[in-house]
Write a protein that holds these residues in place. Structure first.
Motif, PDB file in Angstrom:
ATOM      1  N   LEU A   1      -4.419  -9.233   2.317  1.00  0.00           N
ATOM      2  CA  LEU A   1      -5.788  -8.634   3.188  1.00  0.00           C
ATOM      3  C   LEU A   1      -5.342  -7.934   4.219  1.00  0.00           C
ATOM      4  N   VAL A   2      -4.302  -8.783   4.856  1.00  0.00           N
ATOM      5  CA  VAL A   2      -3.860  -7.825   6.462  1.00  0.00           C
ATOM      6  C   VAL A   2      -3.065  -6.563   5.904  1.00  0.00           C
ATOM      7  N   PHE A   3      -2.692  -6.459   4.298  1.00  0.00           N
ATOM      8  CA  PHE A   3      -1.437  -5.861   4.542  1.00  0.00           C
ATOM      9  C   PHE A   3      -1.835  -5.008   3.539  1.00  0.00           C
ATOM     10  N   ARG A   4      -3.236  -4.886   2.807  1.00  0.00           N
ATOM     11  CA  ARG A   4      -3.701  -3.895   2.103  1.00  0.00           C
ATOM     12  C   ARG A   4      -3.975  -2.378   2.586  1.00  0.00           C
ATOM     13  N   PRO A   5      -3.764  -2.301   2.137  1.00  0.00           N
ATOM     14  CA  PRO A   5      -3.793  -0.125   1.608  1.00  0.00           C
ATOM     15  C   PRO A   5      -5.816   0.130   2.307  1.00  0.00           C
ATOM     16  N   ARG A   6      -4.751   1.196   3.401  1.00  0.00           N
ATOM     17  CA  ARG A   6      -6.174   0.934   4.742  1.00  0.00           C
ATOM     18  C   ARG A   6      -7.119   2.560   3.331  1.00  0.00           C
ATOM     19  N   THR A   7      -8.291   1.970   3.459  1.00  0.00           N
ATOM     20  CA  THR A   7      -9.267   3.344   2.835  1.00  0.00           C
ATOM     21  C   THR A   7      -9.373   5.082   3.716  1.00  0.00           C
ATOM     22  N   TYR A   8      -9.543   5.754   3.130  1.00  0.00           N
ATOM     23  CA  TYR A   8      -9.877   6.486   3.765  1.00  0.00           C
ATOM     24  C   TYR A   8     -10.976   6.468   4.998  1.00  0.00           C
ATOM     25  N   ALA A   9     -11.749   5.850   4.650  1.00  0.00           N
ATOM     26  CA  ALA A   9     -12.975   6.087   5.944  1.00  0.00           C
ATOM     27  C   ALA A   9     -12.682   5.199   6.872  1.00  0.00           C
ATOM     28  N   GLU A  10     -11.277   3.984   6.775  1.00  0.00           N
ATOM     29  CA  GLU A  10     -10.588   3.010   7.734  1.00  0.00           C
ATOM     30  C   GLU A  10      -9.229   3.862   8.494  1.00  0.00           C
ATOM     31  N   GLN A  11      -8.532   4.960   7.649  1.00  0.00           N
ATOM     32  CA  GLN A  11      -7.695   5.418   8.615  1.00  0.00           C
ATOM     33  C   GLN A  11      -8.187   6.612   9.217  1.00  0.00           C
ATOM     34  N   LYS A  12      -9.335   7.305   9.105  1.00  0.00           N
ATOM     35  CA  LYS A  12     -10.595   8.055   9.867  1.00  0.00           C
ATOM     36  C   LYS A  12     -10.954   7.191  11.208  1.00  0.00           C
ATOM     37  N   SER A  13     -11.510   6.032  10.884  1.00  0.00           N
ATOM     38  CA  SER A  13     -11.617   5.513  12.336  1.00  0.00           C
ATOM     39  C   SER A  13     -10.506   5.185  13.261  1.00  0.00           C
ATOM     40  N   VAL A  14      -9.063   4.876  12.666  1.00  0.00           N
ATOM     41  CA  VAL A  14      -7.922   4.696  13.358  1.00  0.00           C
ATOM     42  C   VAL A  14      -7.205   6.057  13.826  1.00  0.00           C
ATOM     43  N   TRP A  15      -7.273   7.322  13.229  1.00  0.00           N
ATOM     44  CA  TRP A  15      -6.611   7.989  14.135  1.00  0.00           C
ATOM     45  C   TRP A  15      -7.954   8.512  15.071  1.00  0.00           C
ATOM     46  N   GLY A  16      -9.150   8.273  14.744  1.00  0.00           N
ATOM     47  CA  GLY A  16     -10.248   8.707  15.685  1.00  0.00           C
ATOM     48  C   GLY A  16     -10.254   8.062  17.164  1.00  0.00           C
ATOM     49  N   PHE A  17      -9.985   6.735  16.919  1.00  0.00           N
ATOM     50  CA  PHE A  17      -9.591   5.920  17.800  1.00  0.00           C
ATOM     51  C   PHE A  17      -8.186   6.333  19.397  1.00  0.00           C
ATOM     52  N   LEU A  18      -7.386   6.648  17.998  1.00  0.00           N
ATOM     53  CA  LEU A  18      -5.689   7.137  18.746  1.00  0.00           C
ATOM     54  C   LEU A  18      -6.069   8.088  19.224  1.00  0.00           C
ATOM     55  N   TYR A  19      -6.676   9.291  19.090  1.00  0.00           N
ATOM     56  CA  TYR A  19      -7.426  10.433  19.294  1.00  0.00           C
ATOM     57  C   TYR A  19      -8.444   9.904  20.796  1.00  0.00           C
ATOM     58  N   VAL A  20      -8.840   9.291  21.321  1.00  0.00           N
ATOM     59  CA  VAL A  20      -9.741   9.189  22.119  1.00  0.00           C
ATOM     60  C   VAL A  20      -8.667   8.130  23.358  1.00  0.00           C
ATOM     61  N   LEU A  21      -8.603   7.855  22.727  1.00  0.00           N
ATOM     62  CA  LEU A  21      -7.102   6.502  23.573  1.00  0.00           C
ATOM     63  C   LEU A  21      -6.961   7.067  25.029  1.00  0.00           C
ATOM     64  N   PRO A  22      -6.407   8.112  24.979  1.00  0.00           N
ATOM     65  CA  PRO A  22      -5.410   8.862  26.340  1.00  0.00           C
ATOM     66  C   PRO A  22      -6.923   8.626  27.105  1.00  0.00           C
ATOM     67  N   TRP A  23      -8.318   8.970  26.544  1.00  0.00           N
ATOM     68  CA  TRP A  23      -9.383   9.785  26.815  1.00  0.00           C
ATOM     69  C   TRP A  23     -10.026   7.981  28.002  1.00  0.00           C
ATOM     70  N   LEU A  24      -9.368   6.990  26.968  1.00  0.00           N
ATOM     71  CA  LEU A  24     -10.108   5.911  27.314  1.00  0.00           C
ATOM     72  C   LEU A  24      -9.987   5.070  28.056  1.00  0.00           C
ATOM     73  N   LEU A  25      -8.395   5.765  28.416  1.00  0.00           N
ATOM     74  CA  LEU A  25      -7.397   4.867  29.462  1.00  0.00           C
ATOM     75  C   LEU A  25      -7.931   4.996  30.921  1.00  0.00           C
ATOM     76  N   GLY A  26      -7.650   7.201  30.432  1.00  0.00           N
ATOM     77  CA  GLY A  26      -8.198   7.679  32.246  1.00  0.00           C
ATOM     78  C   GLY A  26      -9.581   7.010  32.782  1.00  0.00           C
ATOM     79  N   PHE A  27     -10.738   6.631  31.536  1.00  0.00           N
ATOM     80  CA  PHE A  27     -11.924   6.709  32.195  1.00  0.00           C
ATOM     81  C   PHE A  27     -11.650   5.393  32.252  1.00  0.00           C
ATOM     82  N   LEU A  28     -10.673   4.163  32.252  1.00  0.00           N
ATOM     83  CA  LEU A  28     -10.833   2.912  32.972  1.00  0.00           C
ATOM     84  C   LEU A  28     -10.399   2.485  33.943  1.00  0.00           C
TER      85      LEU A  28
END
Length: 304
Positions: free
Chosen positions: A7-34
């Motif tokens: 369950l932990v090491f299973r391959p991520r689906t395309y939707a899950e990969q998009k979610s991870v990359w989307g979170f990494l994309y907004v992470l600098p803004w999120l840290l700056g906001f906080l």
């Protein structure tokens, strides 16, 4: 144990990969906001309910409830006037800027000689309104030119506007529409100088529309006017919402209201009253944004 490992090491689906990359994309803004926005925001909320005085031990903060808000709305003579002026200017300027930007973007998307230079010219005011150049414009050359031309140039503009009003009223145009259009003529420099970013956004959106749609419309006998209202306008309607939100925020970020808040805090050193003014101003902006977003989003067309 094996099932947990799978369950932990299973391959991520395309939707899950998009979610991870989307979170990494907004992470600098999120840290700056906080770390750089949320903490000062909470401090300003605390200051708006407090009386702040400087002494030998530092700043003393005393809770006084809504006294700063009452003073801003009832005692201070400039706050209500400048807040009203900011809202009225926003109501007038935002539709004009968005319509002008869309019109210019459609024109600049056509193929003609010198198209790149024309696009640069209309984006030039954005560059001139930034940084050191903005300070020079506000303090020296442009101010001197405006003062010099205030007499003759202002008289000529007012006479031209009066003639335009007279012609439209004689033609049977509604009086409110006449005054709105004549006021738009007087604001032409302000409209052009604040339309650069919106033109680029609309231009990028128009260029993503498939050329096959326009080719099919020509085959069906549609005119350019019909192609604009049936193809271009619906396809860029999401960008109209984006530009309206951007223009509202931009119009509220540079006017007499922000100057009053800064002067109250950093010239008069009344940080409590300044914070209360800022929060009232912030809430007014939020209400206008919510109303605008609610009504415009109902008309937005999203291509599936």
């Amino acid at each position: 144990m094996k099932s947990i490992t799978k369950l932990v090491f299973r391959p991520r689906t395309y939707a899950e990969q998009k979610s991870v990359w989307g979170f990494l994309y907004v992470l600098p803004w999120l840290l700056g906001f906080l770390f750089f926005f949320l903490i000062p925001l909470l401090y300003s909320l605390q200051y708006s309910f407090s009386s702040i005085k400087a002494n030998a031990n530092g700043m003393s903060i005393k809770f006084i409830g809504f006294a700063n808000y009452v003073e801003a709305l009832t005692v201070n003579t400039n706050f209500n006037r400048r807040l009203t002026e900011a809202i009225v200017n926003m109501v007038i300027n935002v539709p004009l800027i968005v319509i002008f930007s869309l019109f210019l973007a459609v024109l600049l998307n056509q193929k003609f000689v010198g198209r790149a230079i024309a696009r640069s010219i209309f984006f030039l005011p954005v560059i001139l309104a930034s940084g050191i150049i903005a300070n020079l414009e506000a303090s020296s050359l442009v101010q001197a030119i405006n003062e010099q031309n205030a007499g003759s140039g202002g008289l000529i503009n007012s006479l031209g506007t009066f003639e335009l009003q007279r012609i439209m009223l004689r033609s049977g145009v509604n009086e409110n529409v006449v005054f709105y259009l004549s006021d738009a003529v007087n604001r032409i420099y302000q409209i052009v100088s604040q339309s650069g970013v919106q033109i680029l956004i609309f231009l990028a959106g128009i260029q993503t529309i498939s050329p096959q749609l326009y080719e099919a419309s020509k085959i069906e006998g549609a005119t350019g006017y019909e192609a604009f209202w049936k193809i271009t306008f619906p396809m860029v309607s999401p960008l109209i919402l984006v530009n309206v939100i951007y223009t509202i925020i931009d119009s509220f970020s540079r006017n007499g209201m922000t100057t009053l808040i800064k002067e109250t805090g950093f010239t008069s050193f009344n940080f409590g009253l300044s914070s209360a003014m800022a929060w009232i101003y912030f809430l007014a902006i939020m209400v206008i944004l919510l109303i605008s977003t609610y009504f415009i989003s109902k008309r937005v067309f999203y291509q599936e």
